[in-house]
Design an enzyme around this catalytic site. Sequence first.
Site, PDB file in Angstrom:
ATOM      1  N   ASP A 297       0.779  -1.275  -0.117  1.00 35.19           N
ATOM      2  CA  ASP A 297       0.077   0.052   0.105  1.00 35.19           C
ATOM      3  C   ASP A 297       0.690   1.280   0.001  1.00 35.19           C
ATOM      4  O   ASP A 297       2.018   1.225   0.187  1.00 35.19           O
ATOM      5  CB  ASP A 297      -0.863   0.013   1.244  1.00 35.19           C
ATOM      6  CG  ASP A 297      -1.914   1.058   1.124  1.00 35.19           C
ATOM      7  OD1 ASP A 297      -2.257   1.441   0.131  1.00 35.19           O
ATOM      8  OD2 ASP A 297      -2.464   1.358   2.210  1.00 35.19           O
ATOM      9  N   HIS A 298       0.371   2.166  -0.334  1.00 33.58           N
ATOM     10  CA  HIS A 298       0.979   3.680  -0.391  1.00 33.58           C
ATOM     11  C   HIS A 298       0.576   4.403   1.054  1.00 33.58           C
ATOM     12  O   HIS A 298      -0.769   4.531   1.154  1.00 33.58           O
ATOM     13  CB  HIS A 298       0.735   4.464  -1.399  1.00 33.58           C
ATOM     14  CG  HIS A 298       1.253   4.032  -2.970  1.00 33.58           C
ATOM     15  ND1 HIS A 298       0.733   4.314  -4.194  1.00 33.58           N
ATOM     16  CD2 HIS A 298       2.300   3.333  -3.033  1.00 33.58           C
ATOM     17  CE1 HIS A 298       1.403   3.674  -5.119  1.00 33.58           C
ATOM     18  NE2 HIS A 298       2.324   3.204  -4.405  1.00 33.58           N
ATOM     19  N   TRP A 446      -5.130   4.744   0.339  1.00 32.81           N
ATOM     20  CA  TRP A 446      -5.986   3.869  -0.468  1.00 32.81           C
ATOM     21  C   TRP A 446      -5.635   3.200  -1.386  1.00 32.81           C
ATOM     22  O   TRP A 446      -6.490   3.108  -2.464  1.00 32.81           O
ATOM     23  CB  TRP A 446      -7.509   4.494  -0.096  1.00 32.81           C
ATOM     24  CG  TRP A 446      -7.676   5.276   1.114  1.00 32.81           C
ATOM     25  CD1 TRP A 446      -7.811   4.295   2.095  1.00 32.81           C
ATOM     26  CD2 TRP A 446      -8.020   6.666   1.562  1.00 32.81           C
ATOM     27  NE1 TRP A 446      -8.129   5.452   3.214  1.00 32.81           N
ATOM     28  CE2 TRP A 446      -8.223   6.729   2.822  1.00 32.81           C
ATOM     29  CE3 TRP A 446      -8.040   7.624   0.631  1.00 32.81           C
ATOM     30  CZ2 TRP A 446      -8.514   8.061   3.429  1.00 32.81           C
ATOM     31  CZ3 TRP A 446      -8.275   8.889   1.215  1.00 32.81           C
ATOM     32  CH2 TRP A 446      -8.699   8.946   2.595  1.00 32.81           C
ATOM     33  N   HIS A 447      -4.522   2.641  -1.541  1.00 28.50           N
ATOM     34  CA  HIS A 447      -4.046   1.862  -2.812  1.00 28.50           C
ATOM     35  C   HIS A 447      -3.620   0.605  -2.378  1.00 28.50           C
ATOM     36  O   HIS A 447      -2.374   0.139  -2.760  1.00 28.50           O
ATOM     37  CB  HIS A 447      -2.708   2.667  -3.320  1.00 28.50           C
ATOM     38  CG  HIS A 447      -3.269   3.966  -3.936  1.00 28.50           C
ATOM     39  ND1 HIS A 447      -2.222   5.259  -3.985  1.00 28.50           N
ATOM     40  CD2 HIS A 447      -4.389   4.618  -4.305  1.00 28.50           C
ATOM     41  CE1 HIS A 447      -2.574   6.335  -4.682  1.00 28.50           C
ATOM     42  NE2 HIS A 447      -3.957   6.089  -4.702  1.00 28.50           N
ATOM     43  N   PRO A 448      -4.536  -0.269  -1.703  1.00 27.45           N
ATOM     44  CA  PRO A 448      -4.078  -1.555  -1.488  1.00 27.45           C
ATOM     45  C   PRO A 448      -3.683  -2.391  -2.871  1.00 27.45           C
ATOM     46  O   PRO A 448      -4.675  -2.447  -3.768  1.00 27.45           O
ATOM     47  CB  PRO A 448      -4.914  -2.215  -0.735  1.00 27.45           C
ATOM     48  CG  PRO A 448      -6.200  -1.472  -1.056  1.00 27.45           C
ATOM     49  CD  PRO A 448      -6.056  -0.027  -1.505  1.00 27.45           C
TER      50      PRO A 448
END
Length: 518
Positions: A297-298, A446-448
């Site tokens: 994630d980021h 919110w980049h899983p």
Amino acid sequence: MNVDQTFDYIIVGGGSAGCVLANRLSANSDRRVLLLEAGSADTDPRIYTMMGFVQLWGTDLDWQFMTEPQPGLNGRRIPYIQGKVLGGGSSIHAMMYVRGNRRNFDQWNALGNEGWSYQDVLPYFKRSENYEKGEDTFHGASGPMAVRECWNPSPVAIAFINAVVELGYGGPEWDFNGVQQENGAGLFQFNITPNQQRSSAASAFLQPVLNRPNLTVITNAFVTQLLVEEKRAVGVEYIQHGQLHRVQAKEEVILSAGTFVSPKILMLSGIGPSDHLQSLGLSVIVDLPGVGQNLQDHLRLPNIIYQSKQPMPPIELAAEVGLFTHTRPDMDTAPPDLQINFSAGIPAWAPPTVPPENYSLFVPVLIQPQSRGEVKLRSPNPQDLPIIDPQYLSVADDVHAYIKGIELCRRIAETQAFADFNAGEIAPGANTDLEQFVRNNVLTIWHPVGTCKMGRDAMAVVDSQLRVHGIAGLRVVDASIMPTIPSGNTNAAVIMIAEKAADLILNTQTPSLTASVR
């Protein structure tokens, strides 16, 4: 098997990938396509307004996930906003259009995933795109998804670009989705129409084709498991308004439920790590130890704040301008690991710090994290949300990269080009312990990705055709198949994956997609 209806293709999940697939697979009227979405239709007008989408966080249009306590974040649990609505994250997130770095996709290809190099995937990025400036080598202009640059950058945003150029980077006409992403400052691009309406995957790909008689879209359809016979996916079981339904797929079932829910559905269906499934009393159909693993994630550090000498205009975008670069010189041949977002002021989703009236905001984002986490079942009950343990900042290099990012933000702020705006650093402040500042303040962007990764090794879940190892008639098409996370906001890459997957599923290759970019 008693079933309600039979389709050629069943798509589970109406997010960005699912909307693209529903469009492309139903283009042939001879194929019957079903799209199942756990959430509602995308009728709330706030989905389409510049800032209204923020009001949807924590509502029924959000899965309302929460991480486990994170030791690397000093025990904090992080709310995880994910769209539970047609369009998925593209309906309730910030619409930034950043494809990632060409080296990300070349890396996927080098890991044994033939056909996923930058050369291979660029045509699919272009196919989905309606770029405001027109078609060129790197952009398409005939696709359904609106793409435009930040259209009215503030004076302080222009000062940021000039400051970065003063430090020796490229700019100011830098295209992060063009010939080179890294080491140049420029305007961000967004999925925003010319009349400033947000362009989600649902509005771009799904709404225009809802009248196709061979396409069925069912919302509020909560999938509980896949139906598997003799190691072949033959259908799906779902609950709608308290009623149990079964539908059959003659050709394929396609999981596009996202990085948290796709592995959950696989595990509930007996496909996943055998020890974990057996510990919950679930029968094992295929032992795939990689299901739920490799979570990446980021994280963003949303509060590098500077007092401004000049009044700041109101902002509606997540960021106006930015920079992609490396935090270490020995990484020059790798994808950039640092993204700096910059804007005049703090957007509505930033933490509740109360700065002076006039300020500007630097947001370092770690885009090549070394930390890896996992998703597991909480129980055999499909209604229970999964256990989400990203293990944020569990690798020391990730913290060190953030500290380098803070130092770079300070260098930018101290340039002559930025002098007319810099009235002093508010946060983190000169005497702050930067490691603890990072651990206490980072939040997800919110980049899983990565929990059903593509590959050939023992932890791979799907092959380069996105077919699940050991199960016929089943593919995964969403961010979970990414073996490594792209250097940039992930929605564009998810749409690309779905565009390419449609051709893989239909065994077609559009001649117009040929490209040669070196």
